[in-house]
Design an enzyme around this catalytic site. Sequence first.
Site, PDB file in Angstrom:
ATOM      1  CD  GLU A  32      -9.043   0.976   1.416  1.00 40.03           C
ATOM      2  OE1 GLU A  32     -10.174   1.480   1.220  1.00 40.03           O
ATOM      3  OE2 GLU A  32      -8.744  -0.186   1.034  1.00 40.03           O
TER       4      GLU A  32
ATOM      5  CG  ASP B  21      -4.086  -2.444   2.133  1.00 40.30           C
ATOM      6  OD1 ASP B  21      -4.250  -1.420   1.442  1.00 40.30           O
ATOM      7  OD2 ASP B  21      -4.861  -2.768   3.054  1.00 40.30           O
TER       8      ASP B  21
END
Length: 401
Positions: free
Chosen positions: A145, A80
């Site tokens: 994350e 991400d």
Amino acid sequence: MELRKEILKKAESYRPLISKFLRDIIALPSQSSNEGAVVNRIAQEMEKVGFDRIDIDPMGNILGYVGNGPRLIAMDGHIDTVDVGDPSLWTFDPYEGFEDEERIGGRGASDQKGGMASMVYGAKIMKELGLLGDCTVLITGTVQEEDCDGLCWQYIIEEDKIRPDFVLLTEPTACRVYRGQRGRMEIKVATKGVSCHGSAPERGDNAIYKMAPIILELRALHENLGYDEFLGRGSLTVSEIFFTSPSRCAVADSCAISIDRRLTIGETWEEALNQVRRLPGVKASSADVSLYSYARPSWKGLVYPTDCYFPAWVVEEDHIACRTLVEAHRKLFGEDPLVDKWTFSTNGVSIMGRYGIPCVGFGPGHEEQAHAPNEVTWKDELVKAAALYAAVPYVYSNMKS
């Protein structure tokens, strides 16, 4: 020496493929909880290069395996990214990106899709050259994350029941070996007041005024936090402020702030909260001090709640995980790497901070590129990282035997 040359030659030969793969995954926007398209593209590449097994777990993390040895090494990269921020600060399209002889640009180039591109081709090299030894290597592309570092690995360890010997984190290190980071917490402080018409503020109780001395006391507290010789000093900053009021012509009836608290070794989350609770302004206003929690659904729809506490961690230089990376670097590149630490936070907060599984870092890209406009990474580092990743199971097997 011959094996060293073969690894380096293979890695260099895959430079165009690593670059193309990275460009492809940069082109797929993947903010936290929206990583589905990039997960599917990574699965395609893993299948293409010959991974032995590819899973996507219920959270949406992609888990690719090569080898079948009894020792498990994991290599992790979160897939991400943060958003692009102000588009006017970019000189190129953050998803179309750009490429020249030396660099690849785009959101996630350094933080940290470059690490994923290098890992996939590092795994291809280790299979082709028979470098797995007695290891199975797990390549993880982890989600959410940026929103909640380490949540993905809480799930992998607790629900997928995976506990590697150690985890190689591929967050950007400029191809240095990193062995620790400060932890962090997300703290909320809230004051309450009583609203009234702004023409007669004495009739009310202004919650913003109650917060004002607390903010000044927090600034002073920042200067007196714990210190560790390797990780440095703990820190805090007020990162957000909120209020409620019936109108712009009224006294505020509530105020809240967010604190980004960085924890060094020896500092605990309990004491960090108590340090804030002991501030005179907090006591005088009966302010509420609490730890934020996170419960946002993943791209697969799974909610896995956690407190926003992310412990500091350090691996000793003489630990076998750290020695493996140093030795692999020495054998491949003819010199010892710089061994250092991250300034920012990584999935290691869960892997080692919560669960005690050793972590060590080596990644292409630079920390200062993270979350910045015009983000870039360097092709030479992508190739160098792929070579080192390929050598890790071979070096580790020989060191353990």
